[in-house]
Design an enzyme around this catalytic site. Structure first.
Site: not given
Length: 232
Positions: A156, A160
């Site tokens: 994750y 990002k």
């Protein structure tokens, strides 16, 4: 009238962004992968539902064609759809795990942005907002005073970080479009098992601010609800 398309808007941050922007007078097109949930959410909010699976080229193209036929223009594109990825021992992650997260959080933004560019360029003041995260910031995740520094979520966070860089590149390349990234902060959503201390309304503050700025506002920024974040 401002026409706004939001991906992943059947729940969480996307849903709350849609609700708030409709209240501010935007015409919102609610994009979601699940047709039943998407249609139900749109009916509740007073939005129009368009199915979009950001991991599927044909689905993204069909969504853009649908909006071209019905609205003919997009003033604000909110790339909100995202996944957290697998939890557990990072030593057990696989390439397939990585691809599944990147496919939504990064490649999905690329697919959607490319497909919607012609519609954005019909707007007198086009805006792209990429919903990123402080978890993609090297500075924030190394600051012991920030909760982000205690999180271990390799896929994750990496996705990002890549999304924030993609945002800066788009901002440099698309001189005719305002492109910015928003960090919702640690917000209670399905993505984190509703563990975040912020409400979804607080979590959408930066997104709504970027979506409602006046023409001439700056491009290439990373913002949270308190203001501009350093890109490092």
């Amino acid at each position: 009238m401002t026409t706004t398309f939001i991906t992943g808007a059947n729940k969480g941050l996307g849903h709350e962004t849609a609700r708030r922007l409709i209240a501010l007078g935007h015409t919102v097109i609610l994009g979601a992968r699940n047709p039943e949930r998407g249609a139900a959410a749109a009916a509740t909010l007073g939005a129009r539902f368009v199915r979009i699976d950001v991991t599927d080229d044909a689905s993204v193209a069909a969504a853009a064609a649908d909006v071209a036929e019905h609205e003919g223009v997009v003033d604000v594109l909110v790339n909100n759809a995202g996944v957290s990825g697998p939890h557990g021992d990072p030593g057990e992650l696989t390439g397939a795990d990585a691809l599944s997260v990147i496919d939504v959080n990064l490649f999905g933004v690329v697919r959607t942005t490319t497909a919607f560019l012609p519609l954005l360029r019909r707007s007198p003041d086009p805006v792209i907002i990429n919903v990123s995260s402080g978890l993609g910031s090297l500075a924030i995740t190394h600051d012991p005073a920030r909760v982000e520094s205690s999180v271990i979520a390799p896929l994750y966070t990496a996705s990002k970080a890549a999304l924030t860089m993609l945002t800066t590149q788009y901002a440099k390349a698309f001189k005719d479009i305002r492109v910015n990234a928003a960090d919702p902060g640690y917000t209670a959503t399905d993505l984190n098992g509703h563990s975040g201390p912020q409400t979804v309304t607080e979590g959408t503050d930066a997104i709504v601010r970027l979506a409602t700025e006046r023409p001439g506002a700056a491009s290439g920024r990373f913002m949270d609800r308190h203001g501009t974040i350093d890109w490092s």
